[in-house]
Design an enzyme around this catalytic site. Structure first.
Site, PDB file in Angstrom:
ATOM      1  CB  ALA A 154     -16.417 -31.973   9.804  1.00 35.27           C
ATOM      2  CE  LYS A 160       8.390  -3.782  -0.024  1.00 36.85           C
ATOM      3  NZ  LYS A 160       7.061  -3.282  -0.330  1.00 36.85           N
ATOM      4  CB  CYS A 177      11.886  29.985 -16.259  1.00 37.86           C
ATOM      5  SG  CYS A 177      10.405  29.466 -15.386  1.00 37.86           S
ATOM      6  CB  CYS A 235       9.376  33.644 -14.232  1.00 36.56           C
ATOM      7  SG  CYS A 235      11.006  32.919 -13.976  1.00 36.56           S
ATOM      8  CB  CYS A 283      13.504  28.454 -13.072  1.00 40.20           C
ATOM      9  SG  CYS A 283      12.995  30.163 -12.828  1.00 40.20           S
TER      10      CYS A 283
HETATM   11  S1  IVH Z   1      10.917  -5.388   6.683  1.00 40.57           S
HETATM   12  C1  IVH Z   1      13.023  -2.045   8.767  1.00 40.57           C
HETATM   13  N1  IVH Z   1       9.996  -7.486   5.427  1.00 40.57           N
HETATM   14  O1  IVH Z   1       7.288  -3.359   3.003  1.00 40.57           O
HETATM   15  C2  IVH Z   1      12.410  -3.039   7.865  1.00 40.57           C
HETATM   16  N2  IVH Z   1       8.865  -5.439   5.137  1.00 40.57           N
HETATM   17  O2  IVH Z   1       8.865  -0.669   2.451  1.00 40.57           O
HETATM   18  C3  IVH Z   1      10.945  -2.894   7.758  1.00 40.57           C
HETATM   19  N3  IVH Z   1       6.903  -5.564   3.715  1.00 40.57           N
HETATM   20  O3  IVH Z   1       6.160  -1.224   5.459  1.00 40.57           O
HETATM   21  C4  IVH Z   1      10.218  -3.794   6.878  1.00 40.57           C
HETATM   22  N4  IVH Z   1       7.032  -7.715   3.287  1.00 40.57           N
HETATM   23  O4  IVH Z   1       4.924  -3.353   5.260  1.00 40.57           O
HETATM   24  C5  IVH Z   1       9.840  -6.185   5.659  1.00 40.57           C
HETATM   25  N5  IVH Z   1       9.294  -9.428   4.416  1.00 40.57           N
HETATM   26  C6  IVH Z   1       9.130  -8.134   4.647  1.00 40.57           C
HETATM   27  C7  IVH Z   1       8.066  -7.394   4.085  1.00 40.57           C
HETATM   28  C8  IVH Z   1       7.981  -6.043   4.348  1.00 40.57           C
HETATM   29  C9  IVH Z   1       6.351  -6.598   3.089  1.00 40.57           C
HETATM   30  C10 IVH Z   1       6.410  -4.174   3.694  1.00 40.57           C
HETATM   31  C11 IVH Z   1       6.272  -3.568   5.049  1.00 40.57           C
HETATM   32  C12 IVH Z   1       6.975  -2.251   5.020  1.00 40.57           C
HETATM   33  C13 IVH Z   1       7.307  -2.094   3.582  1.00 40.57           C
HETATM   34  C14 IVH Z   1       8.707  -1.514   3.487  1.00 40.57           C
END
Ligand code: IVH
EC number: 6.5.1.2
Length: 784
Positions: A32, A122, A414, A417, A444
């Protein structure tokens, strides 16, 4: 207090609250109170529109809609990551890192060097680049194809936790921040709920929702979506930030950038695995979706040393989590023939829903995979579908095998073919030895005589990223092939209006358009053309590497596999594929026909500077895979012995001056094998033929009598071969070129010399006949 100073005060305070809320996760005031300050700022800005600035916290509402995104070139390419699915993949990755950095390897008693890794989740969203100039957010871009993305500057400004300006001080004048824009699970649920209520389209998963929201031409829509950003690295920077990845992220965090709360150190692969398991166990409880974790070599110096392979860094890997799995039955296994003739087993499945999608086919990749799975027709199998990856057969449930289960046999002929199906050969090089073994792929042998391969080859050849011939869909290609109108890509250039106008789906206009598109495709760039040829294992990236490094189709066609492996991104297996593709008579004929029928490559030229610079003698030595001699060892060796000949001829004592006992002995033993000497010399000979000189030799050449001069040999020589003449000139420091220009210092012309001699006279250059040349050499103490 003036309105202006109150505005500044409010902005500073709101930025601080945002920072504490989004970055530190320690909100300092109730919502708020935040809203009260925010509304006060909005009211003041409304009264004083001239005081509104782009970096004000009120400016996150989006702007007027665009008609298209413009393109942004990434100064530093945005790469992807290699994947590890199994623990063994991670060990393999770690082994490559340890080897690449020349650290002590593990033995029976231990794991060897524990590399310092960073660990991060990731996030499953989309990669974004944010450009800050003097601390101000000036541009946002998508990853696109890695080299060029879309300008989504207006959209990224609406993402609440992306700072519009950086906090504190000390940031580089140019700072490109990279990370993931994603949607939290809660945000996604909320969005879909709203979409249902308002009759909008719902999204399949948070990732799609994030992508659909960010890539909106109307940034007001983006502003209404619960997007978040998490930074995982940097791109372009005008000054170094820190020495390690983690310190870089921590510094970015201090400047206001949201980074992952799960960022950790790991000493060695064992700690990485512990991290992976820990996050895996908490995966469902995390507020956002992740599809794995990312491990990166923490030291930036080590990252630089490891470098890249094609689109992937050698210093990072994504360790993926297992995806959704389901059980179903294999009804049959059929065989499909692909573009390169690979005969691929495909499982026909009792349809099953995996992660919301019905799966009824799954590729089995190759017969090795069928064998690895121990798969029989009739088996019950575990199917996995991870995100947008195609469904995979993971495992056979052997307890459920029915009595009438049948084994899977690769057909000898194949299915399309009727040509022979052959097993491919695999070439591996390890410890300096090349071994050939059976490959997993069956092909093939019908090549373009096989309708399946021909169709796929043409579809690939005309595709947008290849020759980009518009107006030829898959159906049309099938017709053209089935009608016998094209038997190779070269036949496209002989199609006539009359031949196609009567085909199904080809009216007068589309026939004309197609012929125009074919005509317009006649001037491709070298990389595009190489990619279009459809060489097995040569994707766009590899095609670009070949074009950029070797500079001409002629060199690409002639390159020895070993020289190809010299290119930064090409392994021996791919090198052999490339080499044998160009050795194939039929392929050579098609290429010759293409050129005859009017194809003209655009950007042919010199060897790429990058390649030329990378082809050091040390690089060659490192490529030879001599046991215990890595890149560092090779450099030490070359520092003492600066030519291949010297290294080959060196005895134990010479070698010990450069290397420790073990690698010195390995080098000696290696060059005692005649095949190894021949291999090394062949690589060197071709590199020279391509116009390469070792950089160390360049330095030596500087002190030689013909240093800086370019000579040209033309016509036939009687007392020595052209190669010998070239060697002799080079030993005096000259560069020997293939064509005459105003920069040529002297031309040696034997009988039969033609246009080069004519050009030399035209330019008034010095010309020597063979007799004069022999005399000249004698004058420099070189006997013939
Ligand atoms: S590093 C050269 N760190 O995963 C290194 N990527 O396949 C580049 N991603 O396109 C990526 N979390 O969008 C990195 N902690 C992380 C990440 C990450 C998600 C994604 C990113 C990239 C893809 C790689």
């Amino acid at each position: 207090m003036t309105a202006e100073s109150r505005i500044l005060e409010l902005r500073t305070e709101l930025d601080q609250h945002n920072y504490r809320y989004y970055v530190l996760d320690e909100p300092s005031v109730p919502d708020a109170e935040y809203d009260r300050l925010f509304n006060e700022l909005k009211a003041l800005e409304a009264e004083h529109p001239d005081l509104v600035t782009a970096d004000s916290p009120t400016q996150r509402v989006g702007g007027s809609a665009l008609s298209a995104f413009s393109q942004v070139r990434h100064e530093v390419p945005m790469l992807s990551l290699g994947n590890a699915f199994e623990e063994s993949d991670l060990h393999e990755f770690d082994r490559r890192v340890v080897e690449g950095l020349d650290l002590p390897a593990g033995d029976l008693f231990g794991d060897g060097a524990a590399v310092d890794y960073s660990c991060e989740p990731k996030l499953d969203g989309l990669a974004v680049s944010l450009l800050y100039r003097d601390g101000q957010l000036v541009q946002g871009a998508t990853r696109g194809d890695g080299a060029t993305g879309e300008d989504i500057s207006v959209n990224v400004r609406t993402v609440r936790n992306i700072p519009l300006k950086l906090q504190g001080e000390g940031w580089p004048a140019v700072l490109e921040v990279r990370g993931e824009v994603y949607m939290s699970k809660a945000g996604f649920e909320r969005l879909n709920q709203t979409q249902i209520e308002t009759g909008g389209k719902t999204f399949a998963n948070p990732r799609n929702a994030a992508a659909g929201s960010l890539r909106q031409l109307d940034s007001k829509i983006t502003a209404s979506r619960p997007l978040e950003f998490c930074c995982y690295g940097v791109g372009q920077v005008s000054a170094p930030i820190a020495d390690t990845h983690i310190d870089t992220l921590e510094q970015l965090k201090a400047w206001g950038m949201p980074i992952s709360r799960e960022l950790r150190h790991a000493a060695g692969v064992a700690e990485c695995l512990a991290y992976y398991r820990d996050i895996g166990a908490r995966r469902n409880d995390l507020p956002y979706e992740i599809d794995g974790v990312v491990f990166k070599v923490n030291s930036l110096a080590s990252q630089r040393e490891l470098g890249f392979r094609a689109r992937e860094p050698r210093w990072a890997i994504a360790h993926k989590f297992p995806a959704m799995e389901e059980l179903t039955r294999v009804l049959d296994v059929e065989f499909q023939v692909g573009r390169t003739g690979a005969v691929t087993p495909v499982a026909r499945l009792k349809p099953v829903k995996v992660a919301g999608v019905t799966v009824s086919n799954a590729t089995l990749h190759n017969m090795d995979e069928v064998a690895r799975l121990g798969l029989m027709i009739g088996d019950t199998v575990i199917i996995r579908r991870a995100g947008d990856v195609i469904p995979q057969v993971m495992q056979v449930v052997s307890e459920r095998r029915p009595e009438d289960a049948r084994p899977v046999h690769i057909p000898t002929q194949c299915p399309v073919c009727g040509s022979q199906v052959e097993r491919t050969q695999l070439v591996k090089r390890s410890k300096g030895k090349e071994t050939v073994s059976e490959g997993a792929v069956y092909r093939c042998v019908g090549r373009l005589a096989c309708a399946a391969q021909l169709k796929q080859a043409i579809i690939h050849y005309v595709s947008r990223r290849a020759m980009d011939i518009d107006g030829l869909g898959e159906k049309s290609v099938e017709q053209l092939v089935d009608e016998g109108l094209i038997r190779s890509p070269a036949d496209l250039y002989q199609l006539t209006f009359e031949q196609i106008v009567d085909l199904e789906g080809f009216a007068e206009l589309s026939s004309k358009n197609l012929l125009a598109a074919i005509e317009a495709s006649k001037n491709p760039g070298l990389a595009r053309f190489i990619y279009a040829l459809g060489i097995p294992d040569v994707g766009e990236e590899t095609a670009k590497v070949l074009a950029r490094s070797l500079g001409s189709l002629q060199r690409v066609m002639a390159a020895l596999p070993q020289v190809l492996t010299y290119l930064p991104d090409i392994g021996l297996e791919v090198a052999h594929e490339i080499h044998s593709f160009f050795e194939d008579e039929h392929n050579r004929t098609v290429i010759a026909q293409l050129l005859e029928r009017g194809l003209q490559l655009q950007d042919e030229g010199e060897l790429g500077a990058e390649f030329a610079a990378s082809t050091t003698l040390a690089g060659l030595i490192a490529k030879l895979d001599i046991p215990s001699v890595g890149p560092t060892g090779a450099q030490k060796l070359v520092a003492k012995l600066d030519s291949l000949e010297k290294i080959i001829a060196a005895d134990g004592i010479d070698l010990r001056q450069a290397l420790a006992a073990k690698p010195a002995e390995a080098v000696r033993a290696f060059f005692q094998v005649p095949a190894n000497v021949a291999l090394a010399l062949a690589i060197e000979a071709q590199l020279r033929d391509f116009g390469m000189h070792w950089s160390s030799e360049k330095k030596i050449a500087a002190g030689l009598p013909l240093a800086g001069q370019t000579w040209v040999l033309t016509g036939s020589l009687e007392r020595m071969s052209r190669d010998v003449a070239k060697d002799k000139l080079e030993s005096l420091g000259a560069k020997v070129a293939g064509s005459v220009s105003a920069k040529t210092h002297c031309v040696v012309a034997g009988p039969g010399a033609g246009s080069k001699l004519a050009k030399a006279s035209e330019l008034g250059l010095k010309v020597l006949d063979e007799e004069a040349f022999v005399g000249f050499l004698a004058g420099h103490g070189i006997a013939v």
